[in-house]
Scaffold this motif. Sequence first.
Motif, PDB file in Angstrom:
ATOM      1  N   CYS A   1       0.841  -1.197   0.000  1.00 45.19           N
ATOM      2  CA  CYS A   1       0.000   0.000   0.000  1.00 45.19           C
ATOM      3  C   CYS A   1       0.875   1.245   0.000  1.00 45.19           C
ATOM      4  CB  CYS A   1      -0.880   0.053   1.247  1.00 45.19           C
ATOM      5  SG  CYS A   1      -1.978  -1.328   1.457  1.00 45.19           S
TER       6      CYS A   1
ATOM      7  N   VAL B   1      -5.384  -0.200  -1.256  1.00 49.55           N
ATOM      8  CA  VAL B   1      -6.457  -0.509  -0.313  1.00 49.55           C
ATOM      9  C   VAL B   1      -7.736  -0.584  -1.137  1.00 49.55           C
ATOM     10  CG1 VAL B   1      -7.775   0.284   1.698  1.00 49.55           C
ATOM     11  CG2 VAL B   1      -5.303   0.700   1.577  1.00 49.55           C
TER      12      VAL B   1
ATOM     13  N   GLU C   1     -13.850  -0.739  -1.231  1.00 50.10           N
ATOM     14  CA  GLU C   1     -14.849  -1.051  -0.196  1.00 50.10           C
ATOM     15  C   GLU C   1     -14.246  -0.934   1.207  1.00 50.10           C
ATOM     16  OE1 GLU C   1     -13.100  -4.888  -1.773  1.00 50.10           O
ATOM     17  OE2 GLU C   1     -14.052  -3.169  -2.715  1.00 50.10           O
ATOM     18  N   VAL C   2     -12.970  -1.287   1.359  1.00 52.51           N
ATOM     19  CA  VAL C   2     -12.291  -1.130   2.649  1.00 52.51           C
ATOM     20  C   VAL C   2     -12.089   0.354   2.934  1.00 52.51           C
ATOM     21  CG1 VAL C   2     -10.144  -1.587   3.927  1.00 52.51           C
ATOM     22  CG2 VAL C   2     -11.163  -3.379   2.508  1.00 52.51           C
ATOM     23  N   ARG C   3     -11.669   1.083   1.937  1.00 53.34           N
ATOM     24  CA  ARG C   3     -11.447   2.533   2.063  1.00 53.34           C
ATOM     25  C   ARG C   3     -12.734   3.228   2.519  1.00 53.34           C
ATOM     26  NH1 ARG C   3     -11.089   6.346   3.461  1.00 53.34           N
ATOM     27  NH2 ARG C   3     -11.713   8.033   2.185  1.00 53.34           N
TER      28      ARG C   3
ATOM     29  N   ARG D   1     -15.232   1.863   4.213  1.00 52.21           N
ATOM     30  CA  ARG D   1     -15.552   1.471   5.591  1.00 52.21           C
ATOM     31  C   ARG D   1     -14.663   2.192   6.610  1.00 52.21           C
ATOM     32  NH1 ARG D   1     -15.459  -4.124   3.899  1.00 52.21           N
ATOM     33  NH2 ARG D   1     -13.716  -4.404   5.314  1.00 52.21           N
ATOM     34  N   ILE D   2     -13.442   2.509   6.221  1.00 53.68           N
ATOM     35  CA  ILE D   2     -12.533   3.209   7.135  1.00 53.68           C
ATOM     36  C   ILE D   2     -13.089   4.595   7.465  1.00 53.68           C
ATOM     37  CG2 ILE D   2     -10.250   4.269   7.356  1.00 53.68           C
ATOM     38  CD1 ILE D   2      -9.177   1.932   5.661  1.00 53.68           C
TER      39      ILE D   2
ATOM     40  N   HIS E   1     -11.784  -0.807  10.939  1.00 56.24           N
ATOM     41  CA  HIS E   1     -11.819  -1.361   9.582  1.00 56.24           C
ATOM     42  C   HIS E   1     -10.524  -1.144   8.794  1.00 56.24           C
ATOM     43  CE1 HIS E   1     -16.043  -2.060  10.254  1.00 56.24           C
ATOM     44  NE2 HIS E   1     -16.251  -0.766  10.452  1.00 56.24           N
ATOM     45  N   HIS E   2      -9.537  -0.478   9.380  1.00 53.33           N
ATOM     46  CA  HIS E   2      -8.267  -0.244   8.687  1.00 53.33           C
ATOM     47  C   HIS E   2      -7.514  -1.566   8.609  1.00 53.33           C
ATOM     48  CE1 HIS E   2      -4.337   1.387   7.709  1.00 53.33           C
ATOM     49  NE2 HIS E   2      -4.893   2.571   7.530  1.00 53.33           N
ATOM     50  N   PRO E   3      -6.957  -1.909   7.439  1.00 53.11           N
ATOM     51  CA  PRO E   3      -6.189  -3.160   7.356  1.00 53.11           C
ATOM     52  C   PRO E   3      -4.913  -3.060   8.199  1.00 53.11           C
ATOM     53  CG  PRO E   3      -5.954  -1.903   5.326  1.00 53.11           C
ATOM     54  CD  PRO E   3      -6.969  -1.181   6.174  1.00 53.11           C
TER      55      PRO E   3
END
Length: 179
Positions: A12, A32, A35-37, A39-40, A77-79
């Motif tokens: 990333c 990233v 969809e993850v971005r 949710r963060i 929700h951050h990886p």
Amino acid sequence: MEATLALVDARCGAPGVIGEDRRLAEFVPVGVPDEVRERIGALPQGHGILGLLIRHPAPVRIAEISEHPDFCGFPEHHPPMHSFLGVPVRVRGEIFGNLYLTDNRSAKEFDAEDESAVSVLAVVAGVAIDNARLLAEGRLGRPGQPLPERSRTVCCRAGHRRRCYGSSSSTPGGTSPPT
């Protein structure tokens, strides 16, 4: 940014632009999933590790982000992220922003060679930003005109003499460019 990630095998990364308030005015994450971005939520403003580069604009390598004293956590929700490399981008000597990279996939952490490669890219990015500003202001020459001295210097240090001087036979000083 994708090329930078590939160059140092980072999972990333993001370019960050520093605003007048000394916080991140722009932050464009790459690597990233959207969809993850989403949710963060809100983008970072420049606290913690990201703020370290804003407060102290020099390259930073960290083997484990969570163990660094400036780490202040990730939002929900951050990886997970572990290794970190951050390098400032300067435009005419002033800090414009930073290049942030995380999670070296081929090693536990980023090394001096990774730092050097990203630092060169940060210099090139700074020159490109400066040239874009000059072009927007009408102070950069038209196509076919020589590049400003600063641009020629950076291009030539990167080994692109032929492109910088528009000739395949010579450079200033009469020497032939590398082939």
